[in-house]
Design a protein around this motif. Structure first.
Motif, mmCIF file in Angstrom:
data_model
loop_
_atom_site.group_PDB
_atom_site.id
_atom_site.type_symbol
_atom_site.label_atom_id
_atom_site.label_comp_id
_atom_site.label_asym_id
_atom_site.label_seq_id
_atom_site.Cartn_x
_atom_site.Cartn_y
_atom_site.Cartn_z
ATOM 1 N N GLU A 186 0.834 -1.214 0.000
ATOM 2 C CA GLU A 186 0.000 0.000 0.000
ATOM 3 C C GLU A 186 0.866 1.260 0.000
ATOM 4 O O GLU A 186 0.390 2.332 -0.386
ATOM 5 C CB GLU A 186 -0.932 -0.003 1.214
ATOM 6 C CG GLU A 186 -1.986 -1.127 1.205
ATOM 7 C CD GLU A 186 -1.446 -2.446 1.743
ATOM 8 O OE1 GLU A 186 -0.264 -2.501 2.161
ATOM 9 O OE2 GLU A 186 -2.199 -3.446 1.744
ATOM 10 N N TYR A 190 0.296 0.407 -4.573
ATOM 11 C CA TYR A 190 -0.913 -0.405 -4.682
ATOM 12 C C TYR A 190 -2.050 0.228 -3.873
ATOM 13 O O TYR A 190 -1.827 1.067 -3.011
ATOM 14 C CB TYR A 190 -0.629 -1.843 -4.254
ATOM 15 C CG TYR A 190 0.162 -2.574 -5.328
ATOM 16 C CD1 TYR A 190 -0.469 -3.385 -6.258
ATOM 17 C CD2 TYR A 190 1.535 -2.380 -5.456
ATOM 18 C CE1 TYR A 190 0.236 -4.002 -7.279
ATOM 19 C CE2 TYR A 190 2.257 -3.004 -6.469
ATOM 20 C CZ TYR A 190 1.600 -3.805 -7.369
ATOM 21 O OH TYR A 190 2.309 -4.406 -8.380
ATOM 22 N N HIS A 191 -3.266 -0.193 -4.192
ATOM 23 C CA HIS A 191 -4.451 0.435 -3.617
ATOM 24 C C HIS A 191 -4.531 0.192 -2.115
ATOM 25 O O HIS A 191 -4.131 -0.865 -1.621
ATOM 26 C CB HIS A 191 -5.702 -0.126 -4.307
ATOM 27 C CG HIS A 191 -6.915 0.721 -4.126
ATOM 28 N ND1 HIS A 191 -7.737 0.605 -3.037
ATOM 29 C CD2 HIS A 191 -7.415 1.709 -4.891
ATOM 30 C CE1 HIS A 191 -8.727 1.490 -3.151
ATOM 31 N NE2 HIS A 191 -8.552 2.172 -4.274
ATOM 32 N N ASN A 192 -5.068 1.147 -1.397
ATOM 33 C CA ASN A 192 -5.146 1.014 0.054
ATOM 34 C C ASN A 192 -6.147 -0.054 0.492
ATOM 35 O O ASN A 192 -5.925 -0.732 1.491
ATOM 36 C CB ASN A 192 -5.517 2.353 0.685
ATOM 37 C CG ASN A 192 -5.313 2.352 2.191
ATOM 38 O OD1 ASN A 192 -4.209 2.085 2.665
ATOM 39 N ND2 ASN A 192 -6.369 2.621 2.941
ATOM 40 N N GLY A 194 -8.244 -2.336 -2.035
ATOM 41 C CA GLY A 194 -8.029 -3.516 -2.865
ATOM 42 C C GLY A 194 -9.232 -4.411 -3.083
ATOM 43 O O GLY A 194 -9.148 -5.626 -2.914
ATOM 44 N N GLN A 200 -9.698 -2.243 -7.808
ATOM 45 C CA GLN A 200 -8.847 -1.304 -7.066
ATOM 46 C C GLN A 200 -7.446 -1.877 -6.943
ATOM 47 O O GLN A 200 -7.026 -2.321 -5.881
ATOM 48 C CB GLN A 200 -9.439 -1.043 -5.682
ATOM 49 C CG GLN A 200 -10.784 -0.321 -5.738
ATOM 50 C CD GLN A 200 -11.434 -0.203 -4.379
ATOM 51 O OE1 GLN A 200 -11.226 -1.047 -3.500
ATOM 52 N NE2 GLN A 200 -12.230 0.838 -4.179
ATOM 53 N N ARG A 201 -6.707 -1.873 -8.070
ATOM 54 C CA ARG A 201 -5.367 -2.465 -8.066
ATOM 55 C C ARG A 201 -4.320 -1.504 -7.508
ATOM 56 O O ARG A 201 -3.503 -1.879 -6.673
ATOM 57 C CB ARG A 201 -4.953 -2.854 -9.489
ATOM 58 C CG ARG A 201 -5.832 -3.893 -10.134
ATOM 59 C CD ARG A 201 -5.311 -4.254 -11.515
ATOM 60 N NE ARG A 201 -6.315 -5.004 -12.257
ATOM 61 C CZ ARG A 201 -6.506 -6.315 -12.142
ATOM 62 N NH1 ARG A 201 -5.742 -7.026 -11.343
ATOM 63 N NH2 ARG A 201 -7.455 -6.926 -12.827
ATOM 64 N N TYR A 202 -4.347 -0.287 -8.024
ATOM 65 C CA TYR A 202 -3.257 0.644 -7.736
ATOM 66 C C TYR A 202 -3.786 1.904 -7.059
ATOM 67 O O TYR A 202 -4.953 2.258 -7.213
ATOM 68 C CB TYR A 202 -2.520 1.011 -9.029
ATOM 69 C CG TYR A 202 -2.179 -0.199 -9.842
ATOM 70 C CD1 TYR A 202 -1.398 -1.225 -9.291
ATOM 71 C CD2 TYR A 202 -2.686 -0.365 -11.124
ATOM 72 C CE1 TYR A 202 -1.122 -2.370 -10.010
ATOM 73 C CE2 TYR A 202 -2.401 -1.513 -11.860
ATOM 74 C CZ TYR A 202 -1.625 -2.511 -11.296
ATOM 75 O OH TYR A 202 -1.353 -3.646 -11.996
ATOM 76 N N ALA A 203 -2.881 2.584 -6.349
ATOM 77 C CA ALA A 203 -3.224 3.849 -5.712
ATOM 78 C C ALA A 203 -3.846 4.756 -6.767
ATOM 79 O O ALA A 203 -3.346 4.866 -7.884
ATOM 80 C CB ALA A 203 -1.983 4.492 -5.126
ATOM 81 N N ASP A 205 -6.792 4.251 -8.171
ATOM 82 C CA ASP A 205 -7.961 3.584 -8.748
ATOM 83 C C ASP A 205 -9.157 3.880 -7.851
ATOM 84 O O ASP A 205 -9.029 3.888 -6.633
ATOM 85 C CB ASP A 205 -7.737 2.066 -8.830
ATOM 86 C CG ASP A 205 -6.757 1.683 -9.927
ATOM 87 O OD1 ASP A 205 -6.392 2.570 -10.721
ATOM 88 O OD2 ASP A 205 -6.351 0.507 -9.982
ATOM 89 N N GLU A 206 -10.305 4.110 -8.472
ATOM 90 C CA GLU A 206 -11.464 4.513 -7.668
ATOM 91 C C GLU A 206 -12.059 3.345 -6.908
ATOM 92 O O GLU A 206 -11.950 2.223 -7.306
ATOM 93 C CB GLU A 206 -12.521 5.152 -8.579
ATOM 94 C CG GLU A 206 -12.121 6.568 -8.936
ATOM 95 C CD GLU A 206 -12.924 7.108 -10.114
ATOM 96 O OE1 GLU A 206 -14.018 6.605 -10.375
ATOM 97 O OE2 GLU A 206 -12.416 8.029 -10.758
ATOM 98 N N ARG B 9 -4.518 8.542 -10.337
ATOM 99 C CA ARG B 9 -4.807 7.269 -10.969
ATOM 100 C C ARG B 9 -3.783 6.996 -12.077
ATOM 101 O O ARG B 9 -3.391 7.900 -12.812
ATOM 102 C CB ARG B 9 -6.220 7.310 -11.560
ATOM 103 C CG ARG B 9 -6.655 6.018 -12.179
ATOM 104 C CD ARG B 9 -8.071 6.140 -12.730
ATOM 105 N NE ARG B 9 -8.267 5.176 -13.791
ATOM 106 C CZ ARG B 9 -8.579 3.901 -13.583
ATOM 107 N NH1 ARG B 9 -8.734 3.455 -12.357
ATOM 108 N NH2 ARG B 9 -8.731 3.066 -14.591
#
Lengths: 206, 260
Positions: A186, A190-192, A194, A200-203, A205-206, B9
């Motif tokens: 995180e 990467y997404h907080n 997930g 929600q793969r990466y920071a 991503d909505e 993003r």
């Protein structure tokens, strides 16, 4: 805007499988291994699991104590952020609900967020609400055998409704936190949270 | 206390194929023009998304082969026999074709000059790709006329391939080592060595790692990338040999080959 790849057919999933696949995922029958470093190997004789409250109070189980707790068997689909999903994986372990009940009987208070910490230093953060009510386990059997080290044995966190990096391998501690704090991946883009169904793969991503 | 980074993003971008370069019988390098590419670090990867004419989409991850200094983004893709995306990328794509990608992704399996050395890279098969980005980054960011800078970052690559004609970047690696004595490349071939082969002819093992790598006391930065069985053996053995686990960074791909 999205270009059509001339001549690309792809491999269509059967109806049932397609509905079980989150966006951008494909089904694999293998069980790929992903970890950022060497596989740690802690002897069971010194292994333990700790639940720790924000005030430092803690409850600890040795290996023998942990596996003596009431066990649950679950069969779940798992989804890795690297795109593979695996259907119908069978695990056995101790529900986080069970551990929290036992810990609170020893005066350990929970908090809204949890940081899982593993041998080797890996960490991942998960909201408490995603681990309780039958959504999270400390798993030590996979199929009908002991969980192999490369897959996180002796025990890993299992939170199958989030991307699988949240299911920390080689877990040793769950620390309750008042405030959310990013873990290892995180903090590295990467997404907080997930959620695979929201991709929600990466920071960012909505 | 809460560290909340305002993350932007990672957007899908349109990549245009500039060239398709054969590397080995089973691998191709795609040279891409990606308008708006934000730059990357050696070792990072991208997600590729293909869309069929009925809207069906498939996504996969590929390591970046080019160093940050290059204008063109390069991906080297191995064609998997039963792959869904790699056969298209390696056999169907032509210059001028476009597809979507987003990145760069991954902030751990990366090396830049400040990460220091010595640098010990261990790769198997197409696991060479992110390691090659590191080798190229080291080469293009250290001035050719500054041998001292190179001596401070000595680099060794131990590279396992099945056969000599499956060695990806074979000629480029040879050219780099010929001009740079601080870069050493050691090959091992697991299946069919050519006639007269005097190099290693076995899977990477403890004796090979001890012989080729730096001793743990030199605290080399180690990057291991390849199929899972190779990475498991190499990483565990290096820890046995005294290397600090935190200095051994791994990236794995492919099936486990195990019973489950």
């Amino acid at each position: 805007m999205t270009p059509i790849s001339r001549g690309f057919r792809g491999r269509r999933q059967p109806e049932g499988a397609a509905a079980r696949l989150p966006p951008g995922q494909y089904e694999t029958r293998d069980f790929p291994v992903l970890s950022a470093g060497p596989t740690p190997r802690t002897p069971l004789s010194v292994w333990d699991l700790t639940l720790r409250a924000p005030d430092g109070q803690s409850a600890r189980w040795t290996w023998d104590e942990l596996v003596a707790l009431p066990r649950e068997k679950v069969t779940v689909d798992i989804h890795c952020v690297t795109k593979w999903s695996k259907f119908g994986t069978s695990w056995e372990g101790i529900a986080i609900d069970t551990l929290i009940s036992a810990a609170s009987a020893r005066g350990v208070k929970t908090a809204s967020y949890v940081m899982a910490r593993s041998d080797g230093g890996y960490t991942t953060n998960v909201p408490l609400a995603d681990l309780t009510n039958g959504q999270g386990w400390i798993a030590f059997n996979y199929g009908d055998a002991a969980l192999p080290p490369e897959h996180g044995g002796p025990a890993r966190l299992l939170v199958p409704h989030l991307y699988f990096w949240k299911s920390a391998k080689w877990v040793r501690e769950l620390r309750f936190m008042e405030n959310d704090t990013p873990g290892f991946w995180e903090s590295l883009g990467y997404h907080n949270y997930g959620d695979p169904w929201r991709e929600q793969r990466y920071a960012g991503d909505e | 206390m809460t560290a909340r980074v305002a993350a932007t993003r990672i957007e899908w971008r349109l990549a245009t194929v500039l060239d398709v370069v054969p590397e080995t019988p089973g691998t191709r390098t795609l040279l891409l023009d990606v308008p708006g590419w934000p730059g990357h670090r050696a070792g990072q990867h991208v997600d590729v998304r293909l869309t069929a004419d009925d809207g069906y989409q498939a996504e996969r991850s590929y390591s970046i082969a080019s160093p940050p200094e290059d204008e063109k983004l390069a991906l080297t893709v191995e064609r998997l026999v039963d792959g869904e995306v790699s056969p298209y990328l390696t056999e169907e794509l032509h210059p001028g074709d476009k597809f979507e990608l987003r990145g760069p992704i991954g902030g751990y399996f990366v090396w830049d000059l400040p990460s220091g050395g010595p640098l010990f890279l261990v790769g198997g098969g197409s696991g060479i790709v992110p390691l090659m980005a590191m080798i190229r980054h080291r080469d293009s960011s250290l001035a050719a006329g500054d041998p001292d800078a190179r001596k401070k970052l000595p680099t060794r690559l131990l590279y396992s391939s099945r056969a000599w004609d499956e060695v990806i970047y074979r000629d480029e690696l040879a050219a780099l080592t010929a001009k740079d004595p601080t870069l050493e490349v050691v090959h091992t071939l697991t299946r069919n060595p050519p006639a007269g082969w005097t190099g290693f002819h076995r899977r990477i093992d403890r004796a090979m790692l001890a012989e080729v790598g730096w001793p743990a006391s030199d605290t080399p930065r180690v990057f291991v990338c390849g199929p899972t069985p190779l990475v498991e053996v190499v990483a565990s053995t290096l820890v046995d040999l005294g290397h600090q686990p935190a200095l051994v960074k791994t990236e794995r791909f492919g099936p486990t080959g195990g019973p489950t």
